[in-house]
Structures are given as C-alpha cells and as structure tokens.
Design a protein around this motif. Structure first.
Motif: not given
Length: 290
Positions: A34-35, A80-84, A88-93
């Motif tokens: 979480n940047m 709720r809106l995005l991260v969920r 399982g895709r850390p680079l995408d997060t």
C-alpha cells in the motif's frame, strides 16, 4: 552528544514504528503493498492542522482519536472500492495504490495549498529536561510514549480479543480460517481500518517535529516498508526491534555525515541484512501440509 543522539534515534525509531505498525498487517497479513499509506499519514497531520482552528494549542491531544478514525475510514474506502479486487497480486496493488497516493497528494495541494503549514505544540510538550547528561525534549518523549501505547494496544488486541485472534488466524492460513467459519472479508476490512488508523496517529506525531505538507508521508514510507521487511512480515516484535535499530543507525550516521548519506547507509545495511536473512528477524510460523 553521543547520548543525545541515542534519544534522537529512539524518537526516529518511534515514528517509524508508528507508521510500520499499520503496514505490518496490511502488507504482512494481506500481501498488499500500500503506497498510499503515506497519504494516510498526511491525512492525520492535516487533521491536526484543522483541529487547531478550534482546539488551539491542544490540537495534538484532541486530534489523536479523530486522526485515527480519518485514516481508518480512508483505508477502509480504499480497500472496499479498489484493493479488494487485487488480492493475491502484490505488484498490481503497488501500482494501484501509488496512483491513489498521487491523487491524494494533488487533492491535498488543492485543499491546503503547496506550502507547508505549521501546527503549534501544546505548552506541556514544549521544552524538555536534562537528566544524566542527556537533553530530552518533551515532544520526542511523547512520540516514544505514543509508539509504546500503540504497540501495547496492538499486542492486547491480537492476544486478548477474539477479533485479534481471528486476524492472527487469517494471517497464518487464510484458506483454513475461511473453511473454519472465519469471515475473512470482514477481517480484511478491520485490518485495513486499524492499519490505516495507525498511520493517522503517526501523522499527528509528525506535526510535533516539523511542518505539514502534501508530501510528508513520502519521506517515511520507504523506511517504514524496510522496517516491516527487516522485522519479518506480520511480526510485531520484529517491527519494534527493526524500527529502533534503523532509528539509531540513521541518527548516528547523520551525526557524522548528513541526512541524505544516512538514508543511503540505512538502505545498504538493510539490503545486506536481507541477503543473510531474507525472511527478516522473525518468521511467521504456520501449520502447513508437507
């Protein structure tokens, strides 16, 4: 001077620990890079600045619970809106939350302006005292006490409350926790709320040692991730030890060189440490089928 730098290093470590406490769960438990965590710090700092308009010099004390809720709600909305959608895709997060952080920084510039603003410390946090040859500032002592309270609160939550035990269960084995009846989705929401709320508290603490600006969180976010990785993912005691060690290292290197070189040395030491112990100081033990 050497003893004074020890106190300074402890206060730096306390700030890093407050920031890293939240990342310990959002990154360590959920695998979310979480940047935007730095912008939750910024939100806590600006909350203190706004509270100052009606609370005056007592803004720091009044803002603590408010900043926790503000940071927590921002984190909950993000989850709720995005991260969920990216578990399982850390680079995408990482990419997703980096974009969110840029948006929040621009929003802060639009709302508060680009120049830094100042928060006045209460009278009881001004000055300091001299003991055993060491000068101790009240504001840095308060930050250390706040970090200690945060660690104690998280430890009690994880070990004494059923919600904390459910969080630990999900951290150790998400699939097993889910089939055992634990509502992992609800645990994720609560984890993000608590982690982001702790970032808000860190923002309040930062108003005591410097001005508040739109990029205040970016100055600390990388160091906070280093604390989490060096301490061991999801490990509270590891985060405490790593934060203190990095704070002291940064303080003493900066004493003999400068702030920029101190950052380089800290980063190099962490990289070297992870080459020897890539799992960090402590490893999360879990049951698994071999």
């Amino acid at each position: 001077m050497i003893a004074n730098q020890f106190v300074t290093g402890l206060s730096i470590g306390a700030v890093l620990l407050l920031i890293a406490l939240g990342l310990t769960f959002t990154f360590g438990q959920m695998g979310v890079i979480n940047m935007a965590h730095g912008e939750f710090i910024m939100a806590g700092a600006y909350t203190t600045y706004l509270v100052q308009n009606f609370a005056g010099t007592q803004a720091v004390a009044v803002a603590l619970p408010i900043a926790f809720v503000v940071g927590g709600v921002m984190g909950l909305v993000l989850e709720r809106l995005l991260v969920r959608r990216f578990y399982g895709r850390p680079l995408d997060t990482l990419l997703l939350t980096w974009g969110v952080s840029l948006i929040l920084q621009q929003a802060a510039i639009d709302l508060f302006g680009a120049p830094n603003v100042q928060v006045s410390a209460p009278e009881w946090l001004r000055g300091g005292f001299h003991a055993a040859g060491v000068d101790i500032a009240y504001n840095r002592l308060f930050i250390m006490a706040l970090a200690a309270a945060g660690v104690t609160g998280i430890w009690l939550y994880l070990t004494r409350l059923s919600a904390g035990r459910r969080m630990r269960a999900v951290m150790q084995n998400r699939q097993l926790a889910a089939i055992s009846g634990v509502a992992t989705d609800r645990v994720d929401q609560l984890t993000f709320f608590i982690g982001s709320g702790l970032a808000g508290l860190a923002g309040v603490a930062l108003t005591l040692i410097g001005p508040v600006g739109p990029q205040i969180g970016t100055y600390y976010i990388v160091d906070a991730f280093l604390v989490v990785v060096a301490g061991g993912l999801g490990q509270l005691k590891g985060a405490v030890l790593a934060a203190v060690a990095l704070g002291l290292l940064n303080s003493y290197v900066e004493l003999w060189t400068n702030a920029s070189f101190a950052k380089v040395v800290v980063f190099a030491v962490i990289v070297a440490f992870l080459q020897v112990r890539p799992q960090g100081l402590f490893v999360l033990r879990s049951r698994a089928l071999s």
